[in-house]
Scaffold this active site. Structure first.
Site, short mmCIF file in Angstrom:
data_model
loop_
_atom_site.label_atom_id
_atom_site.label_comp_id
_atom_site.label_asym_id
_atom_site.label_seq_id
_atom_site.Cartn_x
_atom_site.Cartn_y
_atom_site.Cartn_z
N LYS A 7 2.92 -2.73 -11.76
CA LYS A 7 4.03 -2.57 -10.87
C LYS A 7 5.23 -1.79 -11.24
O LYS A 7 5.91 -1.41 -10.30
CB LYS A 7 4.36 -4.07 -10.39
CG LYS A 7 3.43 -5.07 -9.84
CD LYS A 7 2.98 -4.67 -8.42
CE LYS A 7 2.16 -5.75 -7.83
NZ LYS A 7 0.64 -5.91 -8.59
C1 LIG Z 1 -0.62 -6.11 -8.03
C2 LIG Z 1 -1.63 -6.31 -9.10
C3 LIG Z 1 -3.08 -5.85 -8.90
C4 LIG Z 1 -3.43 -5.40 -7.40
O1 LIG Z 1 -2.75 -4.02 -7.03
P1 LIG Z 1 -2.90 -3.52 -5.31
O2 LIG Z 1 -2.28 -2.38 -5.38
O3 LIG Z 1 -2.27 -4.53 -4.79
O4 LIG Z 1 -4.30 -3.42 -5.11
C5 LIG Z 1 -3.85 -5.81 -9.92
N1 LIG Z 1 -3.71 -6.24 -11.04
C6 LIG Z 1 -2.39 -6.45 -11.36
C7 LIG Z 1 -2.13 -7.03 -12.74
C8 LIG Z 1 -1.26 -6.43 -10.47
O5 LIG Z 1 -0.04 -6.87 -10.74
#
Ligand SMILES: *Cc1c(COP(=O)(O)O)cnc(C)c1O
Length: 494
Positions: free
Chosen positions: A112
């Site tokens: 993120k």
């Molecule tokens: C948010 C997240 C995901 C999923 O990502 P999306 O963009 O919602 O598909 C996968 N792995 C981790 C560790 C995340 O924090």
């Protein structure tokens, strides 16, 4: 470049307008009117650039109301060595075929950060570009990773306050500590009694209550959100797929123009959609492999064309993928089926929890995407086999993607590309207990002690931002009823 809604009735705005507003007025998501392309020879040029230069170059194709200099300044700060020690998005080889794209070297040890380090800077510029006088109050409901990454991205940013709500028993000990010890003068963190849905519904209610908007406007504030449907989060994610391709090209691992497959562990469909956009721009990508955990609604959709959320919700060791509504899928439907059909699918989803796309739409989607999933046992086995086979320590989410890739390779044999780029979305230490238990078949010690146990077991160093977490000062301890969320939000505007 203009931005329009996936549902066709949201008017037209600029990139700055889309980033400031988040959701379009008709409830749809903002999309650029036309996708830009990579020019001839551009991959070669990009491969000689630093990550911030690559990011500014790609973003400038989408955010045409921002100058290259503005974008370069923001990208240099967001993806600096200080924030991403060792580089923003390095790749690492796992045997002959698999290339792991590590997206978790930022301040909160999850992918993120790749978007939430740059988005606050784009957001502040958007406020200026649109002549906004009020202060933004960003409300975030989080099941863990987004909350911390948003806090870290928006801390001490001028013209912004941020309040994060997490379910009191719905996040891991490490995640809770990460948020409770957050620094910054414009941040607030609340634990909400109930589950993630209670926290999320609380935030949604506040956003849609005109009384609330009026009340905070009187105090000089307006509401905004930081969730993954904002274009300001999506656009920066396109960059690292292009960047990974360039890195593999530069190291001679692939040749220019060679097709690679891409696998992404998916929840809200944001990260994998960014890879699809990179492909539409001309990046030589073959299949996009959508990896799901036991909540395999997307696997079913990609195989049958039926999206059906009327099913059991499973709590897994890859919690950031425990999702039954993948909001960004709407953007893919829009590109393939157009706004009218998309609006109708979304109406069916909100009324009945299910829709089925036409055969033509499904065929088009399947020409780019395939879906695989992996249950809890499969995730644990993958963590173990990858560690034993390659001496590589994977987190739970990335392990789901590695398993999906292995299934894909077994199915497609020589049709697969020579290399598969696998998005790795979190440090193994962010989910240390589950990783430890997968490796040892023994229960892990509680809380931060699990990190020490994992490093003792493997010798892999604890990811820097997570080291010493238990020694940081706890600043936020408030536990509230979900009914008190509006009052608590208002407190932040006084
Ligand atoms: C948010 C997240 C995901 C999923 O990502 P999306 O963009 O919602 O598909 C996968 N792995 C981790 C560790 C995340 O924090």
């Amino acid at each position: 470049m203009n931005y329009i809604s996936t549902r066709g009735n949201g008017g037209v705005t600029t990139a700055a307008g889309a980033i400031k507003q988040g959701l379009a007025k008709d409830g749809g998501l903002y999309m650029p009117e036309k996708l830009p392309v990579l020019e001839k020879g551009e991959l070669e040029r990009l491969s000689k650039m630093s990550y911030p230069e690559r990011a500014a170059t790609v973003l400038s194709k989408f955010l045409t109301d921002y100058t290259y200099d503005e974008l370069y300044e923001d990208c240099s700060e967001a993806y600096s060595e200080k924030r991403f020690p060792g580089g923003a998005a390095p790749t690492s080889a796992l045997g002959e075929k698999m290339r792991i794209l590590e997206l978790w070297h930022g301040p909160t040890s999850a992918f993120k950060d790749m978007a939430l380090q740059i988005m606050p800077r784009l957001f502040v510029r958007a406020l200026r570009k649109t002549g906004e006088q009020k202060t933004a109050l960003i409300l975030v409901a989080t099941s863990g990773d987004t909350g911390k990454a948003a806090l870290e991205g928006y801390k001490d940013v001028d013209g912004v306050k941020i309040a994060v709500f997490y379910p009191v028993d719905g996040v891991s000990r490490v995640q809770k500590l990460q948020m409770a010890t957050q620094e910054g003068n414009n941040v607030q963190v609340y634990a909400v009694k109930g589950n993630f849905d209670d926290a999320q519904n609380g935030v949604k209610k506040i956003f849609s209550d005109p009384e609330m908007s009026r009340a905070i406007a009187d105090n000089g504030y307006f509401f905004s959100s930081a969730n993954s449907i904002n274009w300001g989060r999506l656009a920066p994610q396109i960059v690292y797929y292009i960047s990974a391709y360039c890195d593999l090209m530069a190291s001679g691992d692939i040749t220019e123009g060679e097709i690679v497959d891409v696998c992404v562990p998916t929840g809200n469909f944001g990260n994998i959609f960014a890879a699809y956009i990179a492909k539409q721009m001309g990046l030589p990508v073959g299949k996009l492999i959508c990896a799901s955990n036991k909540n395999n609604i997307l696997t079913d959709f990609l195989r049958t064309g039926v999206y059906d959320r009327n099913r059991l919700f499973h709590t897994t060791m890859s919690p950031s993928m425990d999702i039954l509504i993948s909001s960004n899928l709407e953007r893919l439907l829009y590109l393939i089926a157009g706004s009218e059909e998309t609006a109708s699918y979304m109406k069916q989803l909100s009324e009945n929890g299910v829709y089925k796309v036409s055969d033509g739409v499904l065929a088009k989607i399947q020409s780019d995407f395939c879906g695989y999933f992996c249950d809890e046992k499969g995730t644990a086995n993958t963590i173990k086999s990858i560690y034993n086979g390659y001496n590589y320590l994977s987190d739970t989410h990335s392990a789901v993607a590695i398993s999906a890739t292995e299934q894909y390779l077994a199915d497609s044999k020589e049709k697969a590309a020579k290399r598969v780029i696998i998005a790795s979305t979190a440090s193994p230490y962010k989910f240390a207990s589950a990783v430890y238990e997968s490796l040892t078949d023994k229960p892990a010690p509680d809380g931060p002690a699990a990190l020490d146990a994992l490093t003792e077991l493997t010798g892999v160093e604890i990811t820097a931002p997570l080291a010493g977490l238990d020694k940081k000062t706890v600043r936020f301890t408030r536990v509230i009823e979900s009914a008190d969320m509006p009052a608590v939000a208002l407190e932040n505007t006084k």
